[in-house]
Motif scaffolding. Structure first.
Motif, PDB file in Angstrom:
ATOM      1  N   THR A   1      -1.384  -2.928 -19.175  1.00  0.00           N
ATOM      2  CA  THR A   1      -0.871  -3.639 -18.011  1.00  0.00           C
ATOM      3  C   THR A   1      -0.902  -2.707 -16.812  1.00  0.00           C
ATOM      4  OG1 THR A   1       1.427  -2.983 -18.360  1.00  0.00           O
ATOM      5  CG2 THR A   1       0.663  -4.982 -19.511  1.00  0.00           C
ATOM      6  N   LEU A   2      -0.718  -3.268 -15.646  1.00  0.00           N
ATOM      7  CA  LEU A   2      -0.733  -2.451 -14.433  1.00  0.00           C
ATOM      8  C   LEU A   2       0.292  -1.323 -14.484  1.00  0.00           C
ATOM      9  CD1 LEU A   2      -1.203  -5.145 -11.638  1.00  0.00           C
ATOM     10  CD2 LEU A   2      -2.675  -3.171 -12.042  1.00  0.00           C
ATOM     11  N   SER A   3       1.406  -1.550 -15.127  1.00  0.00           N
ATOM     12  CA  SER A   3       2.452  -0.528 -15.185  1.00  0.00           C
ATOM     13  C   SER A   3       2.020   0.707 -15.979  1.00  0.00           C
ATOM     14  CB  SER A   3       3.735  -1.102 -15.800  1.00  0.00           C
ATOM     15  OG  SER A   3       3.487  -1.550 -17.118  1.00  0.00           O
ATOM     16  N   ASP A   4       0.920   0.600 -16.734  1.00  0.00           N
ATOM     17  CA  ASP A   4       0.420   1.746 -17.493  1.00  0.00           C
ATOM     18  C   ASP A   4      -0.419   2.701 -16.645  1.00  0.00           C
ATOM     19  OD1 ASP A   4       1.453   0.988 -20.093  1.00  0.00           O
ATOM     20  OD2 ASP A   4      -0.073  -0.597 -20.118  1.00  0.00           O
ATOM     21  N   VAL A   5      -0.770   2.296 -15.442  1.00  0.00           N
ATOM     22  CA  VAL A   5      -1.646   3.103 -14.583  1.00  0.00           C
ATOM     23  C   VAL A   5      -0.896   4.308 -14.028  1.00  0.00           C
ATOM     24  CG1 VAL A   5      -2.966   3.128 -12.437  1.00  0.00           C
ATOM     25  CG2 VAL A   5      -3.120   1.164 -13.971  1.00  0.00           C
ATOM     26  N   ASP A   6      -1.505   5.488 -14.139  1.00  0.00           N
ATOM     27  CA  ASP A   6      -0.913   6.725 -13.607  1.00  0.00           C
ATOM     28  C   ASP A   6      -1.546   7.153 -12.287  1.00  0.00           C
ATOM     29  OD1 ASP A   6       0.844   7.250 -15.854  1.00  0.00           O
ATOM     30  OD2 ASP A   6      -0.962   7.738 -16.984  1.00  0.00           O
ATOM     31  N   ALA A   7      -2.786   6.720 -12.020  1.00  0.00           N
ATOM     32  CA  ALA A   7      -3.477   7.092 -10.786  1.00  0.00           C
ATOM     33  C   ALA A   7      -4.618   6.107 -10.552  1.00  0.00           C
ATOM     34  CB  ALA A   7      -4.020   8.513 -10.862  1.00  0.00           C
ATOM     35  N   ILE A   8      -5.018   5.985  -9.304  1.00  0.00           N
ATOM     36  CA  ILE A   8      -6.093   5.064  -8.926  1.00  0.00           C
ATOM     37  C   ILE A   8      -7.142   5.818  -8.117  1.00  0.00           C
ATOM     38  CG2 ILE A   8      -6.695   3.034  -7.541  1.00  0.00           C
ATOM     39  CD1 ILE A   8      -3.933   1.916  -8.224  1.00  0.00           C
ATOM     40  N   ALA A   9      -8.416   5.601  -8.473  1.00  0.00           N
ATOM     41  CA  ALA A   9      -9.528   6.156  -7.712  1.00  0.00           C
ATOM     42  C   ALA A   9     -10.353   5.004  -7.163  1.00  0.00           C
ATOM     43  CB  ALA A   9     -10.398   7.049  -8.591  1.00  0.00           C
ATOM     44  N   VAL A  10     -10.910   5.192  -5.990  1.00  0.00           N
ATOM     45  CA  VAL A  10     -11.706   4.142  -5.353  1.00  0.00           C
ATOM     46  C   VAL A  10     -12.864   4.773  -4.601  1.00  0.00           C
ATOM     47  CG1 VAL A  10     -10.269   4.151  -3.260  1.00  0.00           C
ATOM     48  CG2 VAL A  10     -11.639   2.127  -3.811  1.00  0.00           C
ATOM     49  N   THR A  11     -13.996   4.089  -4.588  1.00  0.00           N
ATOM     50  CA  THR A  11     -15.134   4.568  -3.809  1.00  0.00           C
ATOM     51  C   THR A  11     -14.801   4.505  -2.327  1.00  0.00           C
ATOM     52  OG1 THR A  11     -16.710   3.788  -5.466  1.00  0.00           O
ATOM     53  CG2 THR A  11     -17.560   4.196  -3.259  1.00  0.00           C
ATOM     54  N   ALA A  12     -14.842   5.672  -1.664  1.00  0.00           N
ATOM     55  CA  ALA A  12     -14.603   5.736  -0.223  1.00  0.00           C
ATOM     56  C   ALA A  12     -15.916   5.806   0.548  1.00  0.00           C
ATOM     57  CB  ALA A  12     -13.742   6.951   0.114  1.00  0.00           C
ATOM     58  N   GLY A  13     -17.027   6.047  -0.125  1.00  0.00           N
ATOM     59  CA  GLY A  13     -18.332   6.125   0.495  1.00  0.00           C
ATOM     60  C   GLY A  13     -19.254   6.936  -0.400  1.00  0.00           C
ATOM     61  N   PRO A  14     -20.537   6.969  -0.090  1.00  0.00           N
ATOM     62  CA  PRO A  14     -21.219   6.147   0.910  1.00  0.00           C
ATOM     63  C   PRO A  14     -21.429   4.721   0.403  1.00  0.00           C
ATOM     64  CG  PRO A  14     -22.797   7.527  -0.233  1.00  0.00           C
ATOM     65  CD  PRO A  14     -21.442   7.917  -0.756  1.00  0.00           C
ATOM     66  N   GLY A  15     -21.855   3.850   1.322  1.00  0.00           N
ATOM     67  CA  GLY A  15     -22.073   2.458   0.957  1.00  0.00           C
ATOM     68  C   GLY A  15     -22.014   1.561   2.172  1.00  0.00           C
ATOM     69  N   LEU A  16     -21.952   0.263   1.942  1.00  0.00           N
ATOM     70  CA  LEU A  16     -21.844  -0.721   3.018  1.00  0.00           C
ATOM     71  C   LEU A  16     -20.410  -0.734   3.543  1.00  0.00           C
ATOM     72  CD1 LEU A  16     -23.817  -3.637   1.318  1.00  0.00           C
ATOM     73  CD2 LEU A  16     -24.693  -1.958   2.967  1.00  0.00           C
ATOM     74  N   ALA A  17     -20.248  -0.647   4.840  1.00  0.00           N
ATOM     75  CA  ALA A  17     -18.915  -0.493   5.433  1.00  0.00           C
ATOM     76  C   ALA A  17     -17.957  -1.600   4.998  1.00  0.00           C
ATOM     77  CB  ALA A  17     -19.030  -0.453   6.958  1.00  0.00           C
ATOM     78  N   GLY A  18     -18.350  -2.848   5.179  1.00  0.00           N
ATOM     79  CA  GLY A  18     -17.460  -3.952   4.834  1.00  0.00           C
ATOM     80  C   GLY A  18     -17.125  -3.999   3.363  1.00  0.00           C
ATOM     81  N   ALA A  19     -18.129  -3.743   2.525  1.00  0.00           N
ATOM     82  CA  ALA A  19     -17.907  -3.750   1.078  1.00  0.00           C
ATOM     83  C   ALA A  19     -16.936  -2.642   0.677  1.00  0.00           C
ATOM     84  CB  ALA A  19     -19.235  -3.597   0.358  1.00  0.00           C
ATOM     85  N   LEU A  20     -17.120  -1.460   1.228  1.00  0.00           N
ATOM     86  CA  LEU A  20     -16.232  -0.338   0.923  1.00  0.00           C
ATOM     87  C   LEU A  20     -14.792  -0.652   1.311  1.00  0.00           C
ATOM     88  CD1 LEU A  20     -18.431   2.632   2.197  1.00  0.00           C
ATOM     89  CD2 LEU A  20     -17.774   2.242  -0.181  1.00  0.00           C
ATOM     90  N   LEU A  21     -14.629  -1.276   2.471  1.00  0.00           N
ATOM     91  CA  LEU A  21     -13.278  -1.559   2.965  1.00  0.00           C
ATOM     92  C   LEU A  21     -12.510  -2.503   2.041  1.00  0.00           C
ATOM     93  CD1 LEU A  21     -13.993  -1.893   6.790  1.00  0.00           C
ATOM     94  CD2 LEU A  21     -12.617  -0.125   5.671  1.00  0.00           C
ATOM     95  N   VAL A  22     -13.219  -3.432   1.396  1.00  0.00           N
ATOM     96  CA  VAL A  22     -12.546  -4.331   0.462  1.00  0.00           C
ATOM     97  C   VAL A  22     -11.959  -3.530  -0.698  1.00  0.00           C
ATOM     98  CG1 VAL A  22     -12.843  -6.253  -1.131  1.00  0.00           C
ATOM     99  CG2 VAL A  22     -14.002  -6.296   1.082  1.00  0.00           C
ATOM    100  N   GLY A  23     -12.760  -2.645  -1.266  1.00  0.00           N
ATOM    101  CA  GLY A  23     -12.288  -1.838  -2.378  1.00  0.00           C
ATOM    102  C   GLY A  23     -11.171  -0.897  -1.989  1.00  0.00           C
ATOM    103  N   VAL A  24     -11.316  -0.251  -0.836  1.00  0.00           N
ATOM    104  CA  VAL A  24     -10.289   0.686  -0.374  1.00  0.00           C
ATOM    105  C   VAL A  24      -8.969  -0.039  -0.121  1.00  0.00           C
ATOM    106  CG1 VAL A  24      -9.611   2.191   1.548  1.00  0.00           C
ATOM    107  CG2 VAL A  24     -11.900   2.396   0.543  1.00  0.00           C
ATOM    108  N   ALA A  25      -9.036  -1.217   0.499  1.00  0.00           N
ATOM    109  CA  ALA A  25      -7.810  -1.989   0.756  1.00  0.00           C
ATOM    110  C   ALA A  25      -7.136  -2.388  -0.553  1.00  0.00           C
ATOM    111  CB  ALA A  25      -8.140  -3.232   1.589  1.00  0.00           C
ATOM    112  N   ALA A  26      -7.932  -2.812  -1.525  1.00  0.00           N
ATOM    113  CA  ALA A  26      -7.362  -3.190  -2.816  1.00  0.00           C
ATOM    114  C   ALA A  26      -6.713  -1.997  -3.498  1.00  0.00           C
ATOM    115  CB  ALA A  26      -8.457  -3.778  -3.712  1.00  0.00           C
ATOM    116  N   ALA A  27      -7.387  -0.852  -3.455  1.00  0.00           N
ATOM    117  CA  ALA A  27      -6.845   0.342  -4.103  1.00  0.00           C
ATOM    118  C   ALA A  27      -5.538   0.792  -3.452  1.00  0.00           C
ATOM    119  CB  ALA A  27      -7.875   1.472  -4.049  1.00  0.00           C
ATOM    120  N   LYS A  28      -5.489   0.705  -2.140  1.00  0.00           N
ATOM    121  CA  LYS A  28      -4.258   1.068  -1.440  1.00  0.00           C
ATOM    122  C   LYS A  28      -3.113   0.134  -1.836  1.00  0.00           C
ATOM    123  CE  LYS A  28      -6.278   3.152   2.733  1.00  0.00           C
ATOM    124  NZ  LYS A  28      -6.393   3.044   4.212  1.00  0.00           N
TER     125      LYS A  28
END
Length: 343
Positions: A70-97
């Motif tokens: 479950t989500l409560s088992d997560v100890d840390a989160i990593a997300v692609t910050a780049g390189p890549g398509l700007a809009g696509a990256l922002l979706v992932g970064v926002a979700a990770a935050k």
């Protein structure tokens, strides 16, 4: 937990970091929007961004179901910050935050390219230091020296124009094969003669950069050959063209990788990225590495393409190395250099 959204795959991976530094893969779920882009012959950034928005939560849900966590088992989160398509990256970064804030766990914004190297540790264990990485995909073709996956990656060479995967897509279009071009060209080449047509090997002259690549001229040569055959009223031998093109790509990639490893005295070569799944590249690399006494490591095809598992793996290595987490005001960087492993 790792989140990948740099291009047209929404990936969520979950790994477990063991006390001895080993990283275990628990879940790797991917939602691809490639079919939405196929009719355009390439990725449309706005379409990709919308697809990430729609797929992010369902993909994460599937990943936790697969892992039995479950989500409560997560100890840390990593997300692609780049390189890549700007809009696509922002979706992932926002979700990770959002996940990191809700769960009150550290957030690591990481480099997509470093993730492609780190994913090999999920299959073959720790990387020897140093090792050489050949990263080949639709957007990148690079030779990288890896002294420490968590902190020290140096670019030795890269493409000066088209990436290898991009050349595959463009040649597939010339041959009326589906998008993305890698798999259909590989299949067609199986029935062709790789010596049928002498296509050029770019950037292999004595005055060319030793570790850089160029595939634009090769792509153009294929197009001109096909156009010539059509003007003469001949049937284009698709299998022979595909096999000859593929041989040219694999020849240059492996030749330069072996050269770089020999020059640097490095005994291990890791090949990753979507093109690493190509049958001729893996076969020729295995042959030439064996002749040169170099260990070859190629992740299984599922791990070579963009996925969340590679981002989770890189995040686990950063945690193991004691790297400082990213701040919540961290932003995506479409041009993040490969030497910056985390932001």
């Amino acid at each position: 937990m790792g989140i990948e959204s740099s291009c047209d795959e929404t990936g969520v991976g979950i790994v477990r970091l063991h006390g001895d530094g080993a990283v275990e893969l628990l879940a790797d779920e991917v939602a691809s929007s490639v079919e939405q882009h196929a009719r355009f012959g390439g990725v449309v950034p706005e379409v990709a961004s919308r697809a990430h928005l729609e797929a992010m939560v369902p993909t994460a849900t599937r990943a936790f179901e697969t892992a039995g966590l479950t989500l409560s088992d997560v100890d840390a989160i990593a997300v692609t910050a780049g390189p890549g398509l700007a809009g696509a990256l922002l979706v992932g970064v926002a979700a990770a935050k959002a996940y990191a804030t809700a769960l009150d766990v550290p957030l690591y914004g990481v480099n997509h390219l470093a993730g492609h190297i780190a994913v090999d540790t999920l299959q073959h264990g720790p990387l020897p230091a140093p090792c050489l990485a050949l990263l080949v995909s639709g957007g990148h073709t690079q030779l990288l020296r890896v002294d420490d996956i968590a902190s020290s990656i140096t670019e030795l060479g890269s493409t000066v124009d088209d990436a290898a995967g991009e050349a595959y897509d463009k040649v597939a279009r010339v041959l009326d094969l589906p998008y993305p071009g890698g798999p259909p060209i590989d299949r067609a080449a199986a029935d062709g003669d790789p010596t049928a047509i002498a296509f050029p090997r770019g950037m292999t002259g004595p005055r060319d950069a030793r570790y850089d690549f160029s595939f634009s001229g090769l792509k153009t040569a294929v197009a001109r050959w096909v156009e010539g055959a059509q003007r003469r009223g001949e049937t284009v031998p698709v299998a022979d063209v595909a096999a000859s093109f593929q041989e040219a790509v694999a020849d240059v990639l492996t030749r330069k990788a072996i050269r770089a490893a020999g020059d640097a005295g490095i005994g291990t070569l890791v090949i990753s990225g979507g093109v690493a799944a190509n049958s001729r590249l893996s076969t020729l690399a295995a042959q030439r590495c064996a002749e040169a006494g170099i260990e070859l490591r190629v992740p299984r095809p599922r791990l070579c393409t963009d996925n969340g598992a590679m981002i989770a793996a890189l995040g686990a290595h950063l945690v193991a190395a004691g790297a400082a987490p990213s701040t919540l005001d961290m932003s995506a960087n479409p041009a993040l250099p490969v030497g910056t492993v985390s932001v």
